[in-house]
Design a protein around this motif. Structure first.
Motif, short mmCIF file in Angstrom:
data_model
loop_
_atom_site.label_atom_id
_atom_site.label_comp_id
_atom_site.label_asym_id
_atom_site.label_seq_id
_atom_site.Cartn_x
_atom_site.Cartn_y
_atom_site.Cartn_z
N UNK A 197 -6.46 -57.40 -87.23
CA UNK A 197 -6.67 -55.99 -86.88
C UNK A 197 -8.10 -55.78 -86.40
N UNK A 198 -8.29 -55.03 -85.30
CA UNK A 198 -9.64 -54.85 -84.74
C UNK A 198 -10.65 -54.26 -85.73
N UNK A 199 -10.20 -53.32 -86.57
CA UNK A 199 -11.13 -52.73 -87.53
C UNK A 199 -11.56 -53.75 -88.57
N UNK A 200 -10.62 -54.54 -89.06
CA UNK A 200 -10.96 -55.56 -90.05
C UNK A 200 -11.86 -56.63 -89.43
N UNK A 201 -11.61 -56.95 -88.15
CA UNK A 201 -12.49 -57.91 -87.46
C UNK A 201 -13.90 -57.35 -87.31
N UNK A 202 -14.01 -56.04 -87.01
CA UNK A 202 -15.34 -55.42 -86.91
C UNK A 202 -16.04 -55.43 -88.27
N UNK A 203 -15.26 -55.16 -89.32
CA UNK A 203 -15.83 -55.23 -90.67
C UNK A 203 -16.30 -56.64 -90.99
N UNK A 204 -15.52 -57.65 -90.56
CA UNK A 204 -15.90 -59.03 -90.86
C UNK A 204 -17.19 -59.41 -90.12
N UNK A 205 -17.35 -58.93 -88.90
CA UNK A 205 -18.61 -59.20 -88.18
C UNK A 205 -19.80 -58.61 -88.95
N UNK A 206 -19.59 -57.43 -89.49
CA UNK A 206 -20.64 -56.79 -90.29
C UNK A 206 -20.86 -57.58 -91.58
N UNK A 207 -19.79 -58.00 -92.23
CA UNK A 207 -19.94 -58.78 -93.46
C UNK A 207 -20.70 -60.08 -93.22
N UNK A 208 -20.45 -60.72 -92.10
CA UNK A 208 -21.16 -61.97 -91.78
C UNK A 208 -22.64 -61.70 -91.61
N UNK A 209 -22.96 -60.64 -90.86
CA UNK A 209 -24.38 -60.29 -90.67
C UNK A 209 -25.04 -59.96 -92.00
N UNK A 210 -24.35 -59.18 -92.85
CA UNK A 210 -24.90 -58.81 -94.14
C UNK A 210 -25.09 -60.03 -95.04
N UNK A 211 -24.14 -60.96 -94.99
CA UNK A 211 -24.27 -62.17 -95.80
C UNK A 211 -25.52 -62.96 -95.41
N UNK A 212 -25.77 -63.08 -94.11
CA UNK A 212 -26.99 -63.76 -93.67
C UNK A 212 -28.24 -63.01 -94.12
N UNK A 213 -28.18 -61.68 -94.09
CA UNK A 213 -29.32 -60.88 -94.54
C UNK A 213 -29.62 -61.15 -96.01
N UNK A 214 -28.60 -61.11 -96.86
CA UNK A 214 -28.82 -61.33 -98.29
C UNK A 214 -29.13 -62.79 -98.61
N UNK A 215 -28.73 -63.69 -97.73
CA UNK A 215 -29.04 -65.11 -97.93
C UNK A 215 -30.43 -65.46 -97.42
N UNK A 216 -31.17 -64.46 -96.93
CA UNK A 216 -32.54 -64.62 -96.42
C UNK A 216 -32.57 -65.39 -95.10
N UNK A 217 -31.47 -65.33 -94.32
CA UNK A 217 -31.45 -65.87 -92.96
C UNK A 217 -31.79 -64.72 -92.02
N UNK A 218 -33.05 -64.30 -92.02
CA UNK A 218 -33.40 -63.03 -91.40
C UNK A 218 -33.29 -63.05 -89.88
N UNK A 219 -33.61 -64.17 -89.25
CA UNK A 219 -33.48 -64.24 -87.79
C UNK A 219 -32.01 -64.11 -87.37
#
Length: 368
Positions: A197-219
């Protein structure tokens, strides 16, 4: 020779009486009682509600600066109104307890929310919300907003897709992976297939970005948030520019190689926040952008920010950020020993804290 000055609101008499009471021992005739009477050195007597209402007692030069700031307000006829009293009492309680932010309740609420989705199991344990940088120091990684946003989004998606749906199980799996990065793990959700589903895919893109943020992969996080900001179909496109700047700020303050690199990143972040504040399409994140701008100025322009905060915390009408402004002001005073052209508040607090002969001469000269 005494130089004449315009009458100051504090007045020489007030300052000198306070000084003498603070510094001179008192002797009195009996009766004497066989118990010790103690005076707190770092803060006034309890309950602090009395002090917040203006019952100052005898000011000690050893008081923490926040108490002297409140004393200055009352001595210059700037009484705290009830919201300001509540705010400063909250600040003092936090400092006296020396407590780290406790997100255990929010973790429980997240776990209760995710358990509404059928078939997701118990889920991984969230051990902590603090993360360390190369074992040198710890920082608050996942904050209250982390869990609040996750719970709100879960409930919205559940109303759309239903609690017993594969889409919701996939969504929860992605969010579980995100929150594993709050402490010391590295857990990045996998991208979803194009058929999802497009909405769930958009959420997953956000979740991936957030995971990198919290993992200290800031770039990586910054780059992914910028991609989301450019995706007009994403429900996260409005907040994404702000989160890209947050990634910049964390990189500056947590991993920059030196002070020059930190300040360069902070200047870049400040410029981007200025652009966000001028974009009417991003109105919903203007308040967050202003708060982050204040954090940046605290580190990049400490002297200028000190002077600004000295003016802000003396205003009669309480600002929404009054408690944080007072906290930031005293934090800066702890680090700037000799501010340039100090405001009257700053000068008085530092002079009273010094309490030596030179400070007394300065006080008599300035506040005569």
């Amino acid at each position: 020779m005494i130089r004449r000055r315009n009458r100051h609101p504090l007045g020489t008499a007030t300052l000198v009486v306070l000084w003498l009471l603070n510094s001179m021992p008192a002797q009195a005739c009996g009766p004497f009682f066989p118990q010790a009477i103690f005076t707190n050195k770092l803060h006034p007597d309890f309950p602090l509600e009395n002090y917040a209402r203006g019952e100052l007692g005898i000011l000690q030069k050893t008081y923490a600066r926040s108490y002297l700031v409140i004393a200055y307000r009352y001595l210059t006829d700037r009484a705290l109104d009830p919201p300001q009293q509540a705010a400063v009492l909250s600040l003092w309680k936090e400092r006296l307890s020396n407590a780290w932010p406790d997100n255990r309740q929010w973790i429980k609420e997240w776990q209760a929310a995710r358990d509404q989705v059928a078939g997701v199991g118990a889920g991984p344990e969230i051990r902590d919300t603090f993360r360390d940088i190369e074992r040198r120091y710890w920082y608050a990684n996942c904050l209250e907003d982390t869990f609040r946003s996750a719970i709100t989004t879960l409930n919205e998606r559940m109303r759309r897709f239903g609690a017993d749906s594969e889409a919701m199980r996939e969504w929860v799996a992605g969010q579980d992976a995100v929150l594993q990065n709050c402490a010391d793990k590295q857990s990045i959700p996998a991208p979803l297939a194009a058929a999802a589903d497009p909405l769930i895919r958009a959420d997953r893109a956000y979740q991936i970005a957030a995971a990198h943020f919290y993992a200290a992969h800031f770039d990586v996080a910054e780059r992914l948030f910028r991609q989301i900001a450019a995706d007009r179909a994403s429900p996260w496109r409005v907040i994404a520019p702000y989160l890209a700047v947050r990634a910049l700020v964390r990189k500056a303050t947590l991993t920059a190689e030196d002070e020059n690199a930190e300040h360069a990143l902070l200047r870049r972040a400040a410029n981007e926040l200025s652009g966000i504040a001028q974009d009417p399409g991003l109105k919903t994140i203007h308040a967050a952008a202003r708060r982050l701008s204040a954090v940046i100025r605290l580190r990049a322009e400490p002297m200028a920010r000190l002077h600004e905060l000295a003016a802000e915390i003396l205003k009669k009408d309480p600002a929404e950020t009054w408690k944080q402004d007072l906290s930031d002001y005293t934090w800066l005073l702890d680090r700037i020993q000799h501010p340039e052209k100090p405001t009257d508040l700053t000068d008085w607090v530092l002079t009273y804290k010094a309490g030596d002969a030179a400070a007394l001469d300065h006080a008599l000269d300035k506040w005569h």
